[in-house]
Write a protein that holds these residues in place. Structure first.
Motif, mmCIF file in Angstrom:
data_model
loop_
_atom_site.group_PDB
_atom_site.id
_atom_site.type_symbol
_atom_site.label_atom_id
_atom_site.label_comp_id
_atom_site.label_asym_id
_atom_site.label_seq_id
_atom_site.Cartn_x
_atom_site.Cartn_y
_atom_site.Cartn_z
ATOM 1 N N TYR A 134 36.730 34.147 32.264
ATOM 2 C CA TYR A 134 38.179 34.117 32.437
ATOM 3 C C TYR A 134 38.480 33.745 33.884
ATOM 4 C CZ TYR A 134 37.802 38.832 34.521
ATOM 5 O OH TYR A 134 37.482 39.906 35.309
ATOM 6 N N ASN A 176 40.626 34.513 37.227
ATOM 7 C CA ASN A 176 41.449 35.477 37.951
ATOM 8 C C ASN A 176 42.392 34.697 38.863
ATOM 9 O OD1 ASN A 176 42.453 37.768 39.138
ATOM 10 N ND2 ASN A 176 40.437 38.728 39.421
ATOM 11 N N GLY A 194 43.714 40.927 41.939
ATOM 12 C CA GLY A 194 43.467 41.187 40.533
ATOM 13 C C GLY A 194 44.296 40.266 39.665
ATOM 14 N N MET A 195 44.000 40.207 38.381
ATOM 15 C CA MET A 195 44.726 39.325 37.478
ATOM 16 C C MET A 195 46.206 39.692 37.425
ATOM 17 S SD MET A 195 44.222 38.664 33.396
ATOM 18 C CE MET A 195 42.554 38.046 33.529
ATOM 19 N N HIS A 196 47.071 38.684 37.520
ATOM 20 C CA HIS A 196 48.513 38.882 37.397
ATOM 21 C C HIS A 196 48.993 38.282 36.075
ATOM 22 C CE1 HIS A 196 49.893 39.933 41.751
ATOM 23 N NE2 HIS A 196 48.815 40.605 41.373
ATOM 24 N N GLU A 247 47.544 34.194 31.984
ATOM 25 C CA GLU A 247 46.193 34.736 31.835
ATOM 26 C C GLU A 247 45.357 33.703 31.081
ATOM 27 O OE1 GLU A 247 48.018 39.255 31.507
ATOM 28 O OE2 GLU A 247 46.985 38.395 29.771
ATOM 29 N N ASP A 261 48.023 43.333 32.464
ATOM 30 C CA ASP A 261 47.149 42.396 33.177
ATOM 31 C C ASP A 261 45.963 43.122 33.805
ATOM 32 O OD1 ASP A 261 48.829 43.706 34.946
ATOM 33 O OD2 ASP A 261 49.697 41.895 35.809
ATOM 34 N N MET A 262 46.232 44.278 34.424
ATOM 35 C CA MET A 262 45.146 45.044 35.011
ATOM 36 C C MET A 262 44.219 45.597 33.935
ATOM 37 S SD MET A 262 45.365 48.118 37.792
ATOM 38 C CE MET A 262 43.865 48.834 38.498
ATOM 39 N N ASP A 294 41.998 42.688 32.720
ATOM 40 C CA ASP A 294 41.024 42.359 33.760
ATOM 41 C C ASP A 294 39.882 43.375 33.769
ATOM 42 O OD1 ASP A 294 39.732 41.333 35.951
ATOM 43 O OD2 ASP A 294 41.320 41.768 37.386
ATOM 44 N N GLN A 295 40.220 44.676 33.775
ATOM 45 C CA GLN A 295 39.206 45.727 33.815
ATOM 46 C C GLN A 295 38.416 45.803 32.505
ATOM 47 O OE1 GLN A 295 38.562 47.737 36.684
ATOM 48 N NE2 GLN A 295 39.781 46.030 37.469
ATOM 49 N N SER A 338 35.888 42.789 32.628
ATOM 50 C CA SER A 338 34.873 42.841 33.686
ATOM 51 C C SER A 338 34.064 44.135 33.663
ATOM 52 C CB SER A 338 35.535 42.665 35.053
ATOM 53 O OG SER A 338 36.483 43.698 35.288
ATOM 54 N N GLY A 385 34.665 36.863 35.927
ATOM 55 C CA GLY A 385 35.824 35.991 36.099
ATOM 56 C C GLY A 385 35.713 35.212 37.398
#
Length: 818
Positions: A709, A711, A716-718, A722, A760-761, A764-765, A768, A775
């Motif tokens: 993915y 980032n 962090g991913m916003h 995405e 989004d967070m 991301d978490q 990963s 990412g």
């Protein structure tokens, strides 16, 4: 008509050319006694044939004076008619130097022809713009490079020529053409360097050149210019003189001078130090300076300084080149930025080094790909190719990196690129071109500048204001200026309180100006700090009337101003722009599935409908879907997919964001269940209020083929965009399958404490930390205020960003897209 001077040589039968000039029209007609077949200057123009055989056979000497007098009367009469016709056809011959093509027109009708040369009345060079001629076709060496059907008007055809960087001339076939296959067809044409088109009378056709005042179609264009200076040589004197007069690179918005020694050039102007010996050998086929290694070091400095990223174009200029940046800006709007970039060729023999022009994306392509070119050409040449830097960068960008290359014949006049009649034009500096080379003494340099712009002519700013009012019909492409003109501090334009519209929580005046610019009827704006409103420290007031300056009043903390110039830009023009982007962006084969979640009430439905009409955003992807918690028609034939959620959530966490993880857990469940993502290489979730340009995404993805993915922010991913590879969604699908009801990613829900996280967070978490997927960080994916993109609201930072966020109003969304 102005007085005409005619010289008729009645005694000689030798070839001679006689000229009449009407100074009021700038039209010169040449009549030659050479034969019809003769072509002067390699076919640059044809001449009317009048030979001795056309005279009476007996006692020719006695008849010649009478014949000459009759000929003069006939020609004067013909010229009066022609001048009247020419005046009617010319829309507005420009007196602004720096036009697109140096054209010497040829009039052709049957077996006999007359030369008509249209001059710029100020400079005397063969250049004009804005020409539209009815009943005329332009005959050129090569066939038209493009044929566009269903073009409604001649003005539309001219606009299409403007939008295509390769186009120099155009011809439009009228709807009532006898040939049904040619009706309403627009032919786009290009010229070789030094080529002169032949004007032929042709019923049912309209032909013309590029529009005048192209620079005011894109007022935001800015230049970063740089030069390499040999220390303690004449080049230092030349640059010092240029700095003193604010000319050449010092007339660009930003500049740098590189040298291997630090030298003071002028007050506040120093060279940037290079760790490189600037000497080089000469060699190769043309015995040129083999300076590639030197300029590789210069470009490394350019990349590290990163000034070029703040501007639309980067220009490399030799110190002994007389360079007129305002003329360059006049032609650059013709060359639209592309995902891989654009650069301009200045000579029919290939790019010549005195002036090199690259768009921002072209510089980025060169940055990322130059080592690839070194390896490629070392292999081709079995070692170094013995090229100068200009030939290397030309071959690299064009042949290896596939950067768009356009020829702009007005870029450079120099002794090493001589074409026919123009072979000595560079010495006189009076042909209206953008740069002249070489001039190695300050005296010669200054003389060239004076010849190039005698009296400085009218200011471009004044002409621009006139052009803006004259060109209100929407024929031009809109590109918003990325800065605000002269705001006034501690001044309130709305002291009478007539404005009834305000935008809350606007943190600075620049954003207020940008939002005013996006609202079509905004004439002025006022930004106020601490405007006695509890909980709202910043406000932007939008004025739909032009303020009277004398009514403005000092107001501590207020800032007032007007928006940058704007030209009309309707949906149809935006659709054309988006279609062009789709064509330009298809360099990488990447299949995208894109989706959005829509709230059933509020602005999002109309914003999605706009995007569908424009075929942009998720609707420009290969497959797309819209989700909501009710079934709604977004556009004819397009309904939302239903998500089992009430779409409500609280706000909280460190950043006080929407705690919407459970909402998007429900959305991803439906995405996986629908299965459309399985055909795609990459899956993209996009917020409705994000301006998303999917045609830019493949250029990013090709750099991250191993990533699961992308980032989009170092924090962090916003969530506005995405981007996930199919294997990342497959991992989510397997995790959903583990849950009892198949309604949640089991491992992620159990393994993460996400009560105060946004979706989004959480995503991301989940990818990963739980699934161990890697990412790749790439800030090209998103430009927004919350992630180090402070001028997101102008949408014109020249970085090729894939998306901008947020734009919740349709007019502001269109502004950003434009």
């Amino acid at each position: 008509m102005a007085a005409m001077i005619a010289a008729v040589n009645s005694a000689s039968t030798a070839d001679a050319e006689h000229t009449w000039q009407d100074s009021s029209l700038g039209v010169e007609v040449g009549v030659s006694t050479a034969s019809c077949a003769s072509l002067e200057d390699g076919g640059q123009y044809r001449s009317l044939a009048l030979t001795e055989s056309t005279l009476p056979s007996q006692d020719q000497k006695r008849w010649k004076p009478l014949f000459a007098a009759l000929l003069v009367v006939a020609l004067v009469t013909a010229l009066l008619v022609m001048a009247k016709s020419a005046a009617a056809r010319l829309l507005r011959p420009s007196s602004v130097p720096g036009g697109h093509s140096s054209l010497g027109w040829v009039e052709s009708s049957g077996s006999a022809a007359m030369t008509i040369r249209l001059h710029d009345t100020g400079l005397g060079h063969e250049w004009h713009c804005g020409l539209i001629e009815d009943g005329v076709d332009y005959e050129i060496e090569h066939a038209p490079f493009d044929k566009v059907h269903h073009v409604a008007t001649a003005a539309d055809c001219q606009n299409k020529c403007f939008r295509d960087g390769a186009c120099m001339l155009w011809t439009w076939m009228k709807p009532d053409s006898e040939d049904e296959t040619s009706r309403s067809v627009c032919l786009l044409k290009r010229l070789d360097q030094g080529e002169r088109p032949i004007r032929k009378q042709s019923r049912g056709m309209v032909s013309g050149s590029l529009p005048c005042y192209m620079e005011y179609a894109r007022p935001a264009l800015s230049l970063f210019c740089f030069a390499l200076m040999q220390p303690d040589t004449y080049e230092k004197d030349l640059l010092a003189a240029e700095a003193k007069t604010h000319s050449s690179i010092f007339a660009c918005e930003e500049y740098s001078i590189f040298s291997n020694q630090v030298r003071w050039i002028a007050p506040g102007v120093f060279t940037t130090h290079l760790e490189k010996n600037l000497t080089c050998d000469k060699g190769g086929e043309f015995g040129t300076a083999l300076n590639l290694d030197v300029f590789m070091e210069v470009w490394t400095k350019v990349f590290k300084e990163n000034k070029f990223m703040r501007h639309n174009f980067t220009v490399k200029v030799d110190p002994d080149t007389v360079f007129l940046p305002h003329r360059l800006k006049a032609v650059l709007p013709h060359y639209r930025e592309r995902p891989g970039g654009v650069y301009l060729n200045n000579c029919r023999f290939g790019l010549h080094g005195p002036l090199e022009v690259f768009s921002t994306n072209a510089v980025l392509s060169w940055t990322q790909g130059r080592q690839r070119c070194v390896d490629h050409f070392n292999k081709v040449c079995s070692g170094p190719c013995n090229w100068g830097e200009d030939m290397f960068i030309d071959q690299c960008l064009w042949k290896v990196l596939n950067v768009s290359r356009y020829s702009e014949w007005t870029l450079l006049s120099e002794d090493h690129c001589k074409v026919g009649k123009a072979s000595s034009d560079w010495k006189h500096c009076a042909n209206g071109n953008i740069a002249f080379h070489p001039f190695k003494t300050t005296t010669a340099f200054e003389n060239c500048k004076r010849h190039a712009e005698p009296g400085n002519k009218a200011s471009l700013v004044e002409l621009g204001n006139e052009a803006t009012s004259a060109r209100s019909g929407g024929d031009f492409e809109l590109n918003y200026q990325a800065s605000c003109p002269l705001p006034e501090n501690d001044i309130d334009y709305d002291i009478k309180g007539l404005s009834r519209r305000s935008l809350d929580h606007i943190p600075n005046p620049e954003m207020c100006c940008a939002f005013c610019h996006g609202i079509p009827d905004c004439r002025a704006w006022v930004w106020k700090h601490n405007h006695s409103m509890s909980g709202c420290p910043f406000q932007c007031w939008v004025l739909d009337y032009a303020p009277v300056r004398v009514d403005a009043m000092k107001h501590q903390g207020a800032v007032s101003g007007t928006p940058p110039p704007r030209l009309p830009h309707n949906k149809e023009e935006l659709q054309q722009d988006v279609a062009t982007l789709e064509q330009d962006g298809g360099t990488q084969s990447v299949h995208l599935f894109c989706f959005a979640l829509m709230m059933p009430h509020g602005y999002e439905l109309s914003l999605l409908s706009l995007q569908r009409d424009l075929r942009t955003g998720i609707f420009a992807c290969d497959d797309f879907a819209v989700y909501s918690n009710v079934s709604l028609e977004v556009a004819p034939g397009l309904r939302t997919h239903v998500v089992h959620s009430d779409l409500t959530c609280d706000k909280g966490g460190d950043s006080y964001t929407a705690l919407n993880s459970w909402i998007f857990i429900a959305v991803w469940k439906e995405v996986i269940a629908d299965g459309a993502y399985k055909k795609a290489d990459w899956i993209v979730k996009v917020d409705v209020d994000a301006v998303f340009l999917p045609e830019r995404l493949p250029a990013v993805l090709v750099d991250h083929k191993d990533a699961a993915y992308i980032n989009n922010c170092r924090f962090g991913m916003h969530g506005p965009i995405e981007v996930l590879a199919r294997r990342a969604v497959d991992a989510l699908a397997e995790d959903y399958a583990r849950s009892e009801k198949g309604d949640r990613p089991e491992r992620c829900v159990k393994g993460l404490h996400f009560g105060l996280w946004g979706e989004d967070m959480f995503l991301d978490q989940c990818l990963s930390k739980v699934h161990g997927l890697s990412g790749a960080l790439d800030n090209r994916v998103l430009c927004e205020a919350n992630c180090e993109c402070p001028n997101w609201f102008w949408c014109s930072n020249g970085t090729g960003r894939v998306s901008y966020h947020p734009f919740k109003r349709e007019d502001m969304f269109q502004q950003c897209l434009a």
